[in-house]
Write a protein that holds these residues in place. Structure first.
Motif, mmCIF file in Angstrom:
data_model
loop_
_atom_site.group_PDB
_atom_site.id
_atom_site.type_symbol
_atom_site.label_atom_id
_atom_site.label_comp_id
_atom_site.label_asym_id
_atom_site.label_seq_id
_atom_site.Cartn_x
_atom_site.Cartn_y
_atom_site.Cartn_z
ATOM 1 N N LEU A 154 -7.767 -10.385 4.306
ATOM 2 C CA LEU A 154 -7.752 -9.174 4.419
ATOM 3 C C LEU A 154 -6.555 -8.587 3.538
ATOM 4 O O LEU A 154 -6.488 -7.555 3.123
ATOM 5 C CB LEU A 154 -7.352 -8.664 5.686
ATOM 6 C CG LEU A 154 -8.178 -8.643 6.842
ATOM 7 C CD1 LEU A 154 -7.601 -8.461 8.069
ATOM 8 C CD2 LEU A 154 -9.129 -7.697 6.514
ATOM 9 N N ALA A 158 -7.462 -14.577 6.905
ATOM 10 C CA ALA A 158 -8.550 -13.599 7.299
ATOM 11 C C ALA A 158 -9.205 -12.846 5.826
ATOM 12 O O ALA A 158 -10.077 -12.223 6.292
ATOM 13 C CB ALA A 158 -8.322 -12.747 8.420
ATOM 14 N N ILE A 164 0.098 -3.670 6.255
ATOM 15 C CA ILE A 164 -0.919 -3.299 7.275
ATOM 16 C C ILE A 164 -1.435 -1.985 7.122
ATOM 17 O O ILE A 164 -2.603 -2.050 7.314
ATOM 18 C CB ILE A 164 -0.110 -3.413 8.538
ATOM 19 C CG1 ILE A 164 0.392 -5.011 8.784
ATOM 20 C CG2 ILE A 164 -0.964 -3.493 9.689
ATOM 21 C CD1 ILE A 164 1.365 -5.197 9.889
ATOM 22 N N LEU A 177 -1.567 -15.195 8.159
ATOM 23 C CA LEU A 177 -2.679 -15.129 9.045
ATOM 24 C C LEU A 177 -3.815 -13.970 8.360
ATOM 25 O O LEU A 177 -5.033 -14.294 8.337
ATOM 26 C CB LEU A 177 -2.506 -14.794 10.397
ATOM 27 C CG LEU A 177 -1.730 -15.616 11.123
ATOM 28 C CD1 LEU A 177 -1.221 -14.802 12.506
ATOM 29 C CD2 LEU A 177 -2.709 -16.976 11.636
ATOM 30 N N LEU A 178 -3.280 -12.900 7.870
ATOM 31 C CA LEU A 178 -4.047 -11.922 7.369
ATOM 32 C C LEU A 178 -4.667 -12.562 5.844
ATOM 33 O O LEU A 178 -5.927 -12.229 5.669
ATOM 34 C CB LEU A 178 -3.143 -10.610 6.958
ATOM 35 C CG LEU A 178 -2.787 -10.024 8.046
ATOM 36 C CD1 LEU A 178 -1.654 -8.898 7.806
ATOM 37 C CD2 LEU A 178 -3.793 -9.433 9.234
ATOM 38 N N ILE A 228 -4.128 -2.140 4.764
ATOM 39 C CA ILE A 228 -4.968 -2.785 4.920
ATOM 40 C C ILE A 228 -6.094 -2.124 5.915
ATOM 41 O O ILE A 228 -7.217 -2.005 5.835
ATOM 42 C CB ILE A 228 -4.837 -4.043 5.722
ATOM 43 C CG1 ILE A 228 -4.218 -5.204 4.704
ATOM 44 C CG2 ILE A 228 -6.074 -4.812 6.480
ATOM 45 C CD1 ILE A 228 -3.735 -6.443 5.677
ATOM 46 N N MET A 229 -5.294 -1.268 6.770
ATOM 47 C CA MET A 229 -5.927 -0.567 7.812
ATOM 48 C C MET A 229 -6.776 0.616 7.319
ATOM 49 O O MET A 229 -7.684 1.089 7.437
ATOM 50 C CB MET A 229 -5.412 -0.333 9.074
ATOM 51 C CG MET A 229 -4.782 -1.548 9.687
ATOM 52 S SD MET A 229 -4.008 -1.653 11.222
ATOM 53 C CE MET A 229 -5.364 -0.959 12.255
ATOM 54 N N ALA A 241 -9.654 -0.034 5.188
ATOM 55 C CA ALA A 241 -10.938 -0.338 6.026
ATOM 56 C C ALA A 241 -11.222 0.906 6.845
ATOM 57 O O ALA A 241 -12.530 1.189 6.518
ATOM 58 C CB ALA A 241 -10.470 -1.123 7.452
#
Lengths: 293, 253, 275
Positions: free
Chosen positions: A258, A256, A274, A252-253, A277-278, A281
């Motif tokens: 990401l 998107a 994760i 899913l990521l 990724i975060m 961001a």
């Protein structure tokens, strides 16, 4: 170590091929997981390696299976057991003794080994399986996971280089299943044993195995390093094969845009994916924040 | 059933006795009890069995066995009582069915015989690990390994099958099937069909077992044995006692 | 509906307690998971519900019937019980007879029997194999036959002991979807499972049993977050919940990969959630 050359097999009284045109090669020290819907030929594949086919279960056999360079048709089941240890689904039906020690000695005695040699190998096998403390226990008092580790110890006491397991955890609770997989990992990493395991619990397979084979209707339809196979997430679900949830999430990521890297196989790896990724961001945000100032 | 045949872990003097001696003891006592027609001797054997069970720490389990045998024995006794019309009549249970002194004595003897003959066999199984039994049978008694293995494995699977039968009965009760009838004939009719799932699951089990044996070199050639079963002084003593018991039974008649 | 008060159970007077003062109320239409280690007493508790085992002390009441005094054959009209191994349940020569067996036992009207069998076999996709011998079927099919024979009794409570063991993912999903639809029709479901993902996806309420005691009893998404209680029982939260727990408070409501992806996306778009 194991080589399938165009192998097909159908059981007696059954017209359909249980496995067809199998080509595969498994190297020393690999930890291979085999997954697929029921009736896909997974057990047949295992039984072709340990010689149960064609020596015990009869049928039409095409092609050849080489285990440690020897054709399984030409060596007896007993001879093959020096190269290949086998563990099956139900621990209860595999146990012949009421005491752990005797269970492990059983195979050794069958091969007429002298008492001191039996003693040595038994001690080694118990240690390798990490169950030295169970040595004198009665088998009736053990939990499912412990029982299955005893059957593993009994199989490796014959000092095989390969261990094949046919759904060894299907009757166990999560803790028991994990115990079995941890034992297998030890055997694989510390003792260099080649391991082939048929299993429905895809989460454990992707966490522990190095290579994944997917079977369907008698054929190996995917075969490769775990991460590579898991990339075909949609295909697997279509075949009715579960995927670890961290893989579904990663997919899913990726959709998107990401994430573009490798698939994580367990929770630890997924967590760092994760976080990256975060944090990425966040860093982006704070950079732009700085530029605004 | 399960309790009568299962090995109980322990380290008593009787646990450590050479399995061959225990095997001989059980069979000799069994035969002696069938030969003997002395109430006293049979009572003695029973008492001895109880003492051995006590020393070995399996008294509770053995008492269960005695209870089961006693129930069976009382049935036997009742039947025998009804069918022995000879001797002095004490009283009539039913018109024409007398209870006599001979009948009483004979039926009591029968009951004692059964209890005294069977309890040592059950005790022997409680005190001997399967593996040692197997060794004694193959190495000392020269029973071919294949056959000895079959006997011992059958014993080993009894608890498994009895558990499985429980599950099957419960599964049928959950579907409203009434298995708890008192009428013995009805009970047989109710239970018989349930042997089908048991049979099928045991066939499956046997298949797995066969494959598992095959992959562990079962009967591929001569077989070695890990434990040498030595004879100790106590074993010698035990065998003397066993022989003495046999002679005694013959002497008493 | 199901009311368990101070229930204790042991095999005999000297044996250790297998169930230790259990108190539970399960209402109409609930979907309950019972989880815990092997040997925690899960199956023992299930067997208390239809009188296969009876309380040593305390009481179990099913639809107002006390299990201590009601026969199992009577309770069978209220509770359907699916055993873990379908082979323990199946013994008739055809699938049709197998489903019919229970109906005859509960003295269902003969003219209704055929109709019920057709209905249930349609629901479980067994119509085409009604004449087959159950023992020639695959394990997944046998499990469905066993389930059909239980469902035919049309009880309003359904007890399932590890209904998905020994099945592949597809068969597992098929069974669970059927169970889900039954729950939506108003049946009460109580299920033992070792698969935390199945529990998380389907069950609304989850009870952890540990050493014969109720350790946790709450909404599934709450119980599956109790890592410590799960750990004590040899279990662990499903992967996504494990991740959510590690990633902190913005994920405290996340239970599925979809929800998690959505949360991550929203965090990265709005851009400032430090984790």
């Amino acid at each position: 170590m194991i080589r399938f050359n165009n192998v097909s097999f159908s059981y007696d009284n059954c017209e359909e091929l249980a496995v067809s045109n199998i080509h595969a090669h498994i190297d020393r020290g690999e930890f291979v997981g085999i997954i697929g819907p029921s009736g896909a030929g997974k057990s047949t594949l295992v039984n072709l390696i340990n010689g149960v086919i064609p020596h015990h279960l009869k049928g039409d056999f095409y092609g050849e299976v080489l285990v440690c360079g020897k054709d399984t048709v030409e060596s007896s089941c007993g001879e093959i057991s020096h190269h290949v240890g086998s563990v099956f689904q139900d621990p209860e039906s595999q146990m012949v003794s009421t005491v752990v020690e005797d269970e492990i000695a059983f195979g050794l005695e069958n091969f007429n080994l002298p008492a001191d040699e039996i003693e040595n190998r038994m001690t080694d096998a118990l240690k390798m399986a990490g169950i030295e403390h169970l040595r004198h226990e009665s088998t009736a008092a053990l939990s499912g996971g412990q029982k299955q580790r005893v059957t593993i110890a009994a199989a490796i006491a014959l000092r095989p280089k390969i261990l094949v397991l046919d759904e060894p955890t299907s009757e166990l609770d999560p803790q028991g299943s994990r115990q079995v997989f941890k034992t297998l990992k030890r055997l694989n990493q510390e003792y260099g044993m080649t391991i082939l395991i048929v299993e429905q619990k895809v989460m454990l397979l992707s966490e522990f195995c190095s290579r994944l084979m997917v079977m369907e209707r008698g054929r190996i339809i995917m075969d490769g390093p775990v991460r590579q196979v898991l990339e075909h997430h949609d295909k697997l679900l279509e075949l009715g094969i579960n995927c670890p949830r961290v893989v579904t999430l990663t997919k899913l990521l990726k959709n998107a845009s990401l994430y573009f890297g490798e698939f994580p196989v367990d929770v630890n790896e997924a967590e760092s994916v994760i976080r990256r990724i975060m944090e990425g961001a966040y860093d982006q945000y704070s950079e732009s924040d700085l530029s605004l100032q | 059933m399960k309790q009568m045949l299962e090995y109980v872990h322990g380290n008593s003097i009787f646990h450590r006795l050479n399995p061959l001696i225990k095997l001989i003891w059980a069979f000799v006592t069994c035969v002696a009890c069938f030969i003997s027609s002395s109430h006293l001797f049979l009572l003695g054997v029973l008492l001895m069995t109880i003492v051995i069970a006590g020393i070995s720490g399996v008294l509770g389990r053995a008492m269960g066995v005695f209870k089961a045998l006693l129930v069976l024995g009382l049935f036997l006794m009742l039947f025998q009582l009804l069918f022995t019309p000879h001797g002095r009549v004490y009283f009539y249970i039913l018109p024409g069915v007398p209870v006599t002194d001979l009948g009483l004595s004979f039926s009591l003897l029968l009951m004692l015989k059964m209890m005294a003959a069977l309890s040592p066999l059950s005790l022997m199984l409680m005190l001997t690990p399967m593996n040692e039994l197997l060794t004694a049978m193959t190495h000392n008694l020269r029973v071919p390994y294949r056959y000895a293995f079959v006997v011992v494995t059958a014993l080993r699977f009894i608890p498994t099958f009895s558990q499985e039968m429980d599950q099957i009965m419960q599964a049928q009760r959950s579907r409203g099937h009434e298995t708890d009838t008192r009428n013995p004939f009805k009970k047989v009719r109710v239970i018989l069909p349930m042997c089908i799932p048991l049979l099928i699951s045991s066939v499956r089990r046997v298949e797995t077992m066969a494959i598992s044996l095959e992959t562990r070199g079962f009967c591929t050639g001569p077989r070695s044995c890990r434990k040498k079963l030595g004879f100790t002084l106590f074993d010698l003593l035990a065998i003397i006692i066993v022989v003495a018991v046999l002679l005694l039974s013959i002497a008493i008649g | 509906m199901i009311s368990i008060r101070n229930l204790t159970y042991r095999y005999n007077k000297k044996a250790p307690l297998i169930l230790d003062h259990i108190n539970l109320e399960i209402g109409h239409g609930e979907f309950v998971a019972l989880i815990g280690q092997n040997g925690a007493g899960k199956t023992t508790l299930l067997k208390q519900l239809n009188g296969l085992l009876r309380p040593s002390s305390g009481s179990v009441t099913i639809n107002g019937l006390d299990t201590a005094t009601t026969r199992t054959s009577e309770l069978a009209r209220h509770i359907g019980y699916l055993f873990q191994n379908p082979d323990h349940q199946i013994f008739c020569n055809t699938v049709y007879d197998e489903i019919r067996f229970g109906l005859v036992n509960i003295k269902c009207q003969p003219e209704l029997i055929d109709e019920r069998i057709r209905k249930i076999s349609g629901l479980l996709g067994l119509d085409h194999i009604l004449a087959r011998n159950p023992f020639t079927l695959s394990r997944g099919e046998r499990q469905r036959v066993a389930l059909a024979s239980v469902l035919a009794l049309e009880t309003d409570i359904l007890v399932l002991d590890e209904p998905t063991t020994g099945q592949d993912y597809k068969e597992c999903m098929e069974i669970m979807e059927i169970v889900k639809s039954l729950n939506e029709q108003g049946k009460t479901i109580i299920m033992v499972s070792h698969d935390m993902e199945v529990v998380g996806d389907y069950c609304k309420r989850t009870i952890i049993l540990n050493n014969g005691r109720v350790l946790e009893d709450d909404e599934t998404s709450i119980v599956l977050r109790k890592s410590q209680s799960l750990g004590m029982s040899g279990l662990e939260p499903p992967q996504i919940i494990q991740l959510a727990l590690r990633l902190g408070s913005s994920f405290h409501k996340v239970n599925s990969p979809e929800e998690m992806a959505k949360t991550i996306i929203s965090c990265t778009v709005s851009g400032g959630v430090r984790v």
